[in-house]
Design an enzyme around this catalytic site. Structure first.
Site, PDB file in Angstrom:
ATOM      1  N   HIS A  15      -6.059 -10.688   5.454  1.00  0.00           N
ATOM      2  CA  HIS A  15      -6.032 -10.629   3.992  1.00  0.00           C
ATOM      3  C   HIS A  15      -4.955 -11.531   3.367  1.00  0.00           C
ATOM      4  O   HIS A  15      -5.232 -12.312   2.465  1.00  0.00           O
ATOM      5  CB  HIS A  15      -5.810  -9.190   3.523  1.00  0.00           C
ATOM      6  CG  HIS A  15      -6.757  -8.200   4.142  1.00  0.00           C
ATOM      7  ND1 HIS A  15      -8.065  -8.498   4.428  1.00  0.00           N
ATOM      8  CD2 HIS A  15      -6.584  -6.908   4.518  1.00  0.00           C
ATOM      9  CE1 HIS A  15      -8.654  -7.428   4.956  1.00  0.00           C
ATOM     10  NE2 HIS A  15      -7.780  -6.466   5.025  1.00  0.00           N
ATOM     11  N   GLU A  46       0.857  -1.192   0.000  1.00  0.00           N
ATOM     12  CA  GLU A  46       0.000   0.000   0.000  1.00  0.00           C
ATOM     13  C   GLU A  46       0.889   1.237   0.000  1.00  0.00           C
ATOM     14  O   GLU A  46       1.986   1.215   0.571  1.00  0.00           O
ATOM     15  CB  GLU A  46      -0.850   0.032   1.270  1.00  0.00           C
ATOM     16  CG  GLU A  46      -1.823  -1.114   1.402  1.00  0.00           C
ATOM     17  CD  GLU A  46      -2.634  -0.966   2.677  1.00  0.00           C
ATOM     18  OE1 GLU A  46      -3.715  -0.389   2.604  1.00  0.00           O
ATOM     19  OE2 GLU A  46      -2.164  -1.423   3.734  1.00  0.00           O
TER      20      GLU A  46
HETATM   21  C1  BG6 Z   1      -7.988  -3.002   5.879  1.00  0.00           C
HETATM   22  C2  BG6 Z   1      -6.825  -2.601   6.744  1.00  0.00           C
HETATM   23  O1  BG6 Z   1      -8.517  -4.217   6.288  1.00  0.00           O
HETATM   24  O2  BG6 Z   1      -7.551  -3.107   4.530  1.00  0.00           O
HETATM   25  C3  BG6 Z   1      -6.211  -1.306   6.248  1.00  0.00           C
HETATM   26  O3  BG6 Z   1      -7.272  -2.443   8.078  1.00  0.00           O
HETATM   27  C4  BG6 Z   1      -5.845  -1.404   4.794  1.00  0.00           C
HETATM   28  O4  BG6 Z   1      -5.066  -0.965   7.006  1.00  0.00           O
HETATM   29  C5  BG6 Z   1      -7.037  -1.901   3.990  1.00  0.00           C
HETATM   30  O5  BG6 Z   1      -5.422  -0.139   4.347  1.00  0.00           O
HETATM   31  C6  BG6 Z   1      -6.640  -2.177   2.556  1.00  0.00           C
HETATM   32  O6  BG6 Z   1      -7.775  -2.501   1.817  1.00  0.00           O
HETATM   33  P1  BG6 Z   1      -7.790  -2.326   0.237  1.00  0.00           P
HETATM   34  O7  BG6 Z   1      -9.105  -2.894  -0.177  1.00  0.00           O
HETATM   35  O8  BG6 Z   1      -7.658  -0.857  -0.026  1.00  0.00           O
HETATM   36  O9  BG6 Z   1      -6.620  -3.087  -0.274  1.00  0.00           O
END
Ligand code: BG6
Length: 527
Positions: A275, A251
């Site tokens: 995840h 990210e």
């Molecule tokens: C969330 C986390 O579950 O997922 C966050 O708590 C993270 O920290 C986010 O930024 C990322 O989700 P995506 O869908 O933007 O990849």
């Protein structure tokens, strides 16, 4: 009581995935003024509504501590959809008046018995004067510290059961009361187990929907189809052909305004326990006996249970943790983690994790799974790379520029969703040479349609009672059973460093060493 829509849909709309119409229901969102509701849940519900998929017999009741009227809450939701989901707003703007009529607000503390009695009365009234059939979907978009209390109060108010049916004034045997629980589900194995006990004292497992929103992502579901709807991959999807598997969840964002939560949680709990492990299970699982939710989850649990625990003495060899320092992201300077608002100046919380994992079963024995997840990395990229074994060094090894690279299958979860495979090919010309080329399938070009947000799919599935994309009790516990000892070992180790990395880089050198140490030259497949 505000307006209730009473018409029956003539042609009930159908969920595109299951081709079943979404049932009527009341959706109650706890934490209705929070970030998740504003950024994700309401835009998703608005988009489902705009697509004509939501039943006409549906109301959304926001439950939160702040002071709002139905009207002022609707205005706030409108603004947040415009801000956080401008494309959805643009597409369905004309649908807003109809959608907003279905939204109501209920102010209450989470521990106020009175608030729940009132909620029950309001839901019963809605059930009796519209055709919601007594169906209820509770969404806990609240910090984990509120979960136990809300569940207890729901039970005390009798809200763990469906409401009355308008026709009979009694509970319809086919009606449902379901609860969706957001992550993080606990903060270690013991707390996740305790939470499961509390939830299951009030709801049956089939009523509980534990969210991991990655499972709602289109490309994550495609891992399953890609593996099991094609004949050519399964025969090589094992230790005989695969050299190593890499899962990257990168990210560019930092801690944002969530330091209060994140500085206690850290990246391992925030991104890996949920995840990244889910992505790993989908890549590593055996074919389930059917598409039934439990058949799929049985196979995922088996993978989690096959993970070889990392022993305390291996912790420095198998794990890397790090925290971002100052740096540049997209040509803009960004501050160090420990100077971010709400973060303790001496915080040692990790914002980056890399792990070497082993799935100890017949299919994967000896194949390392490398996982890395980090904030403030150079780009947003979630992908899985399956690196196949090298060919025997007989035919092409003598070539000066021998560019024979291993085959790598890349599943791009986001952004630029797609699948590509890296192959060796001969470039045109008189000389025998090998160059790496890519066969690439992108969702955008192939299917031409916009990818829907994961929350749309998950909300629809929960309404339909489709649980395959939600985490089962034993599954979440198996995730924690693997992660908790790492957290403990990190806490107890006197030598395990928290490396620093400059924001905008791919993490500390130690993560490069993690792979290279196993096989010189082995590297992360960065794009
Ligand atoms: C969330 C986390 O579950 O997922 C966050 O708590 C993270 O920290 C986010 O930024 C990322 O989700 P995506 O869908 O933007 O990849």
């Amino acid at each position: 009581m505000t307006q209730v829509i009473q018409s029956y849909p003539l042609h009930p709309p159908a969920h595109p995935a299951t081709e079943k119409p979404l049932p009527p229901c009341n959706i109650i969102i706890f934490g209705a003024t929070g970030d998740l509701t504003h950024r994700k849940l309401m835009p998703a519900l608005f988009a489902i509504h705009g697509q004509g998929l939501l039943s006409d017999q549906m109301h959304i009741i926001g439950f939160a501590r702040r002071e709002f009227t139905d009207h002022s809450y609707r205005e706030e939701i409108k603004e947040s959809i415009q801000t956080f989901a401008p494309e959805i707003w643009k597409e369905y703007e004309s649908d807003w008046p109809k959608f907003s009529d279905r939204i109501f607000f209920h102010r209450s503390e989470f521990d106020s018995a009175h608030g729940y009695t009132w909620l029950k009365k309001r839901l019963d009234d809605l059930d009796l004067c519209s055709a919601t059939c007594g169906n209820r979907l509770f969404y806990l978009a609240t910090p984990p510290s509120n979960t136990s209390e809300i569940v207890k109060q729901l039970s005390a108010a009798g809200l763990n059961n469906p409401g009355p049916d308008r026709a009979t004034k009694k509970m319809n045997p086919n009606a449902f009361a379901r609860i969706i629980v957001e992550k993080p589900f606990g903060s270690d194995l013991a707390s996740a187990q305790a939470l499961n006990v509390e939830l299951k004292a009030v709801f049956n497992e089939h009523q509980i929907y534990r969210i991991d929103h990655y499972l709602g992502k289109e490309t994550v579901q495609n891992i399953f189809v890609f593996r099991f709807a094609n004949a050519i991959f399964e025969p090589i999807w094992n230790q005989k052909y695969v050299d190593n598997i890499q899962v990257t969840v990168a990210e560019t964002v930092g801690v944002e305004n969530r330091a209060g939560y994140f500085d206690h949680a850290g990246e391992l709990r925030d991104m890996v326990q949920s995840h990244a492990l889910q992505l790993l299970t989908l890549v590593a699982m055996e074919p389930p006996i059917s598409l039934d939710a439990n058949a799929i989850r049985d196979e995922k649990v088996k993978v989690l249970k096959s993970l070889r625990p990392i022993a305390d003495y291996e912790i420095e060899q198998f794990t890397v943790r790090a925290q971002y320092d100052t740096g540049m992201i997209e040509s803009k300077p960004v501050p160090a983690y420990h100077t971010e608002k709400g973060v303790a100046p001496d915080s040692s919380t990790e914002t980056y994790v890399a792990l070497k994992m082993e799935v100890q079963n017949w299919r994967w024995a000896g194949v390392p799974f490398y996982i890395r997840a980090g904030k403030r990395l150079p780009k947003r990229a979630t992908e899985i790379n399956i690196q196949f074994k090298n060919i025997p060094g007989i035919l092409f090894a003598h070539m000066a520029s021998s560019g024979v690279e291993p085959n790598v299958l890349t599943i791009r979860i986001q952004p630029d969703e797609g699948i590509s495979i890296r192959l060796g090919a001969k470039p045109p010309g008189p000389r025998m040479k090998v160059e790496s080329v890519e066969l690439d399938m992108t969702y955008g070009t192939t299917f031409g349609s916009q990818i829907h947000d994961a929350y749309e799919r998950l909300l629809m599935d929960a309404m339909l009672g489709e649980a395959a994309l939600f985490t089962r009790d034993d599954e979440v516990e198996a995730e924690w059973a693997y992660i908790s000892p790492i957290i403990k070992a990190w806490g107890e180790s006197e030598t395990m460093p928290v490396h620093k990395y400059s924001a905008g880089t791919w993490g500390p050198d130690a993560s490069v060493v993690l792979l290279d140490r196993d096989s010189p030259g082995r590297r992360w497949w960065d794009r």
